[in-house]
Design a protein around this motif. Sequence first.
Motif, short mmCIF file in Angstrom:
data_model
loop_
_atom_site.label_atom_id
_atom_site.label_comp_id
_atom_site.label_asym_id
_atom_site.label_seq_id
_atom_site.Cartn_x
_atom_site.Cartn_y
_atom_site.Cartn_z
N LYS A 1 21.43 31.36 49.42
CA LYS A 1 21.34 31.28 47.95
C LYS A 1 21.86 32.56 47.29
O LYS A 1 21.27 33.12 46.37
N SER A 2 23.01 32.98 47.80
CA SER A 2 23.61 34.21 47.29
C SER A 2 25.09 34.23 47.66
O SER A 2 25.51 33.62 48.63
N SER B 1 29.25 27.83 45.40
CA SER B 1 27.86 27.37 45.56
C SER B 1 26.90 27.88 44.49
O SER B 1 26.00 27.16 44.08
N ASP B 2 27.06 29.13 44.04
CA ASP B 2 26.09 29.65 43.08
C ASP B 2 26.27 29.09 41.67
O ASP B 2 25.47 29.35 40.79
N TYR B 3 27.33 28.28 41.47
CA TYR B 3 27.52 27.63 40.18
C TYR B 3 27.05 26.17 40.18
O TYR B 3 26.85 25.59 39.12
N ILE B 4 26.92 25.58 41.37
CA ILE B 4 26.67 24.14 41.45
C ILE B 4 25.40 23.73 40.71
O ILE B 4 25.43 22.84 39.85
N ASN C 1 25.67 50.23 42.70
CA ASN C 1 26.83 50.33 43.59
C ASN C 1 26.39 50.45 45.05
O ASN C 1 26.94 49.79 45.94
N ILE C 2 25.36 51.27 45.29
CA ILE C 2 24.85 51.44 46.66
C ILE C 2 24.28 50.13 47.18
O ILE C 2 24.51 49.73 48.33
N ASN C 3 23.55 49.43 46.33
CA ASN C 3 22.94 48.17 46.75
C ASN C 3 23.99 47.10 47.04
O ASN C 3 23.87 46.34 48.01
N ALA C 4 25.04 47.06 46.21
CA ALA C 4 26.12 46.08 46.43
C ALA C 4 26.84 46.36 47.74
O ALA C 4 27.17 45.44 48.50
N ASN C 5 27.08 47.64 48.03
CA ASN C 5 27.75 47.99 49.29
C ASN C 5 26.86 47.70 50.49
O ASN C 5 27.36 47.30 51.55
N ARG C 6 25.56 47.89 50.35
CA ARG C 6 24.62 47.58 51.43
C ARG C 6 24.68 46.10 51.79
O ARG C 6 24.75 45.73 52.97
N LYS C 7 24.70 45.25 50.77
CA LYS C 7 24.71 43.81 51.01
C LYS C 7 26.06 43.31 51.52
O LYS C 7 26.14 42.25 52.14
N ALA C 8 27.12 44.06 51.25
CA ALA C 8 28.45 43.65 51.69
C ALA C 8 28.80 44.18 53.07
O ALA C 8 29.84 43.84 53.63
#
Length: 277
Positions: free
Chosen positions: A181-182, A216-219, A257-264
């Motif tokens: 879901k992301s 998927s996140d738009y459906i 920015n740090i959080n986005a890089n962590r998840k990527a």
Amino acid sequence: MGVGNFGWHILKKLSERRGKLGSTLMIGNQTDYRIFKSNINYGKPIKNIMIEENLSTEVDVADISSYEKANIVLDLSMPHKIEQKFNTLIDYGTIEHVFDSKQCIYNYFSLIEVGGNLVLATPCNNYAGHGFFQFSPEFFYNSLSYKGLFKNIECYLVESPISLTYSKPKAWKVKSPQDVKSRINIRTNFPINILVTAERTDIKLPKYYDFNPIQSDYIKNLKNNKSSHKKDNKETNKLRKFIKNFLPKFLIKQYLNINANRKASLNYKPHFTKYNY
């Protein structure tokens, strides 16, 4: 275009799990790039090896011309007129070179019989300029699962240095954006390919103009006629208001920015799992 050690591993794994790959359509006359000491076939077409080692019963080769000894001439950017369907379709490095990727993937779907396999590898990240496109897990998960056309979808990210091949490249399994879901963002400092396998169901392929997967996140939001932005609860809004009022903007941006890089990162376990083989 070619079959390296990881691509060969996946083909053997698939054949062991589901029996022979049967009648196989290979997109492009794939070269044998497997690295092991006694591989006297290295740099040569791999289709005969697939038959000799009982992976496939027969192998046809499709290409835009017969220049590289394809026995089926096929322009993947156009609708085809091939009536035959195949047990397995293998594309190890073609779709990124076809400008009309929707028509290309639709052609693949139409050429695979019920219960048959799609095996596809293409650049995912840090390969800009190799072809027209690089592809995300989202593209394959959503197009393959559209209306239930395919099942048993598995998606891998594979370390893939440009113009080189490894005997045992690092690999990761990627979860479906629908399941987590992301969005699944990917940032690496090295080139990676994406490799996908899936099994065709008995769901009828829709007409080309009705084949329109949605990210998927738009459906859910589109079905409910709502904005794609999530509505926060009161507690979340209070926290955001507090942060906005009391923390400097540069700190907020730095955190995001740090959080986005962590998840990527490929080390982010909710999205990626190291694949051992």
